[in-house]
Design a protein around this motif. Sequence first.
Motif, PDB file in Angstrom:
ATOM      1  N   LEU A 202      -3.152   7.834   6.162  1.00  0.00           N
ATOM      2  CA  LEU A 202      -2.311   6.929   5.373  1.00  0.00           C
ATOM      3  C   LEU A 202      -1.695   5.836   6.252  1.00  0.00           C
ATOM      4  O   LEU A 202      -1.464   4.723   5.785  1.00  0.00           O
ATOM      5  CB  LEU A 202      -1.209   7.726   4.671  1.00  0.00           C
ATOM      6  CG  LEU A 202      -1.700   8.688   3.579  1.00  0.00           C
ATOM      7  CD1 LEU A 202      -0.533   9.486   3.018  1.00  0.00           C
ATOM      8  CD2 LEU A 202      -2.401   7.912   2.466  1.00  0.00           C
ATOM      9  N   GLU A 206      -2.171   1.651   5.379  1.00  0.00           N
ATOM     10  CA  GLU A 206      -1.015   0.823   5.035  1.00  0.00           C
ATOM     11  C   GLU A 206      -0.919  -0.342   6.014  1.00  0.00           C
ATOM     12  O   GLU A 206      -0.563  -0.169   7.183  1.00  0.00           O
ATOM     13  CB  GLU A 206       0.269   1.656   5.092  1.00  0.00           C
ATOM     14  CG  GLU A 206       1.562   0.880   4.873  1.00  0.00           C
ATOM     15  CD  GLU A 206       1.543   0.072   3.595  1.00  0.00           C
ATOM     16  OE1 GLU A 206       1.603  -1.180   3.702  1.00  0.00           O
ATOM     17  OE2 GLU A 206       1.446   0.667   2.504  1.00  0.00           O
ATOM     18  N   LEU A 247       4.710   4.398   1.842  1.00  0.00           N
ATOM     19  CA  LEU A 247       4.117   5.520   2.563  1.00  0.00           C
ATOM     20  C   LEU A 247       4.597   6.842   1.991  1.00  0.00           C
ATOM     21  O   LEU A 247       3.803   7.786   1.828  1.00  0.00           O
ATOM     22  CB  LEU A 247       4.468   5.425   4.051  1.00  0.00           C
ATOM     23  CG  LEU A 247       3.941   6.570   4.923  1.00  0.00           C
ATOM     24  CD1 LEU A 247       2.414   6.581   4.942  1.00  0.00           C
ATOM     25  CD2 LEU A 247       4.484   6.459   6.348  1.00  0.00           C
ATOM     26  N   ARG A 250       2.706   7.562  -1.205  1.00  0.00           N
ATOM     27  CA  ARG A 250       1.305   7.924  -0.957  1.00  0.00           C
ATOM     28  C   ARG A 250       1.185   9.322  -0.353  1.00  0.00           C
ATOM     29  O   ARG A 250       0.218  10.037  -0.630  1.00  0.00           O
ATOM     30  CB  ARG A 250       0.662   6.887  -0.025  1.00  0.00           C
ATOM     31  CG  ARG A 250       0.435   5.543  -0.664  1.00  0.00           C
ATOM     32  CD  ARG A 250      -0.576   5.621  -1.820  1.00  0.00           C
ATOM     33  NE  ARG A 250      -1.880   6.088  -1.324  1.00  0.00           N
ATOM     34  CZ  ARG A 250      -2.599   7.008  -1.934  1.00  0.00           C
ATOM     35  NH1 ARG A 250      -2.150   7.586  -3.048  1.00  0.00           N
ATOM     36  NH2 ARG A 250      -3.767   7.374  -1.438  1.00  0.00           N
ATOM     37  N   ILE A 251       2.153   9.730   0.469  1.00  0.00           N
ATOM     38  CA  ILE A 251       2.125  11.089   1.021  1.00  0.00           C
ATOM     39  C   ILE A 251       2.226  12.111  -0.110  1.00  0.00           C
ATOM     40  O   ILE A 251       1.480  13.104  -0.150  1.00  0.00           O
ATOM     41  CB  ILE A 251       3.270  11.269   2.041  1.00  0.00           C
ATOM     42  CG1 ILE A 251       2.972  10.478   3.320  1.00  0.00           C
ATOM     43  CG2 ILE A 251       3.480  12.745   2.374  1.00  0.00           C
ATOM     44  CD1 ILE A 251       4.105  10.492   4.319  1.00  0.00           C
ATOM     45  N   ARG A 254      -1.074  12.062  -2.117  1.00  0.00           N
ATOM     46  CA  ARG A 254      -2.214  12.611  -1.347  1.00  0.00           C
ATOM     47  C   ARG A 254      -2.068  14.113  -1.165  1.00  0.00           C
ATOM     48  O   ARG A 254      -3.062  14.844  -1.261  1.00  0.00           O
ATOM     49  CB  ARG A 254      -2.271  11.928   0.011  1.00  0.00           C
ATOM     50  CG  ARG A 254      -3.603  12.127   0.716  1.00  0.00           C
ATOM     51  CD  ARG A 254      -4.632  11.147   0.163  1.00  0.00           C
ATOM     52  NE  ARG A 254      -5.863  11.222   0.935  1.00  0.00           N
ATOM     53  CZ  ARG A 254      -6.911  11.976   0.617  1.00  0.00           C
ATOM     54  NH1 ARG A 254      -6.871  12.720  -0.473  1.00  0.00           N
ATOM     55  NH2 ARG A 254      -8.001  11.970   1.350  1.00  0.00           N
TER      56      ARG A 254
END
Length: 290
Positions: A202, A206, A247, A250-251, A254
């Motif tokens: 990730l 980014e 971020l 997205r963590i 994911r």
Amino acid sequence: MIDLLDRLGIDHAMRVLITTYAIRIGLAVLLLVIGFWIAARLANFGRRALVRARVDVTLALFLRNLIYGVMLALLFIQVLGTMGVPTASFIAAIGAAGLAIGLALNSSLSNLAWGVLLILFRPFRVGDFVTVGGVDGTVESVNLMHTYLITPDNRQAVVPNAKVGGDAIINYNVRGTRRFELKVGIGYGDDIGKAMQLVQDLFAAEPRILKDPAPGVWTEGLGDSSVNLVIRGWATTTDMWEAQTALLRRIKERFDEEGITLPYPQSEIRLVGPASADTPVGARPARDRS
């Protein structure tokens, strides 16, 4: 002038005295006119020199007026001395008045002094996001007495310069980049290496996260219900907040896709044994020792 005094019937001693004072007054007036001209020229020259040295215009104007005022005070004392007036008492009176004013305006003079230093040394500039005097905000303006901030929720904070200069000043913009930090916990049954590799992927996806200094993810500790990871990355000052929040989202997405859990605090209650009806409230049931 001597003929005029003779026609008025004034004796010699009085004529000498009048002539002496007339000369002194004439010299005093001449000194006053010339002194005003020189003081104004020197003060304006000092202001132009400060402006050429890129000193703030407000500070340059203040110092110009200060120089002009001091020179006028010295000029008046010199004029009085030329006229034969004793100046020792005037100097003492001016000193006493200055001391009294200084004591009465102690806090204001402190703000003024710090305002001069802040404008001169510039630990922050208009538009910087700072923490000064315990207040967070974007610098709107700085004058000789106060620093004006706009807080993140769009309120105006007016901070006295003495409080600004007397406390720590944190400038978030001056370096151009900032580091952010996220703390994420994963379950004890999850693969730590896999979770850390997903975070590294990730980072690369980014664009607002800088590659130098390199971001990283580490195991910070073993919590009560999770393995704690600390995630650090760098971004420019303008992109830091967006990069950090993007971020984090997205963590979460994911980890959900890969089946990595984000545990929440849990409590486990164990019953040692059944309590009988005869057992007092709060007493522990007896254990079978057979």
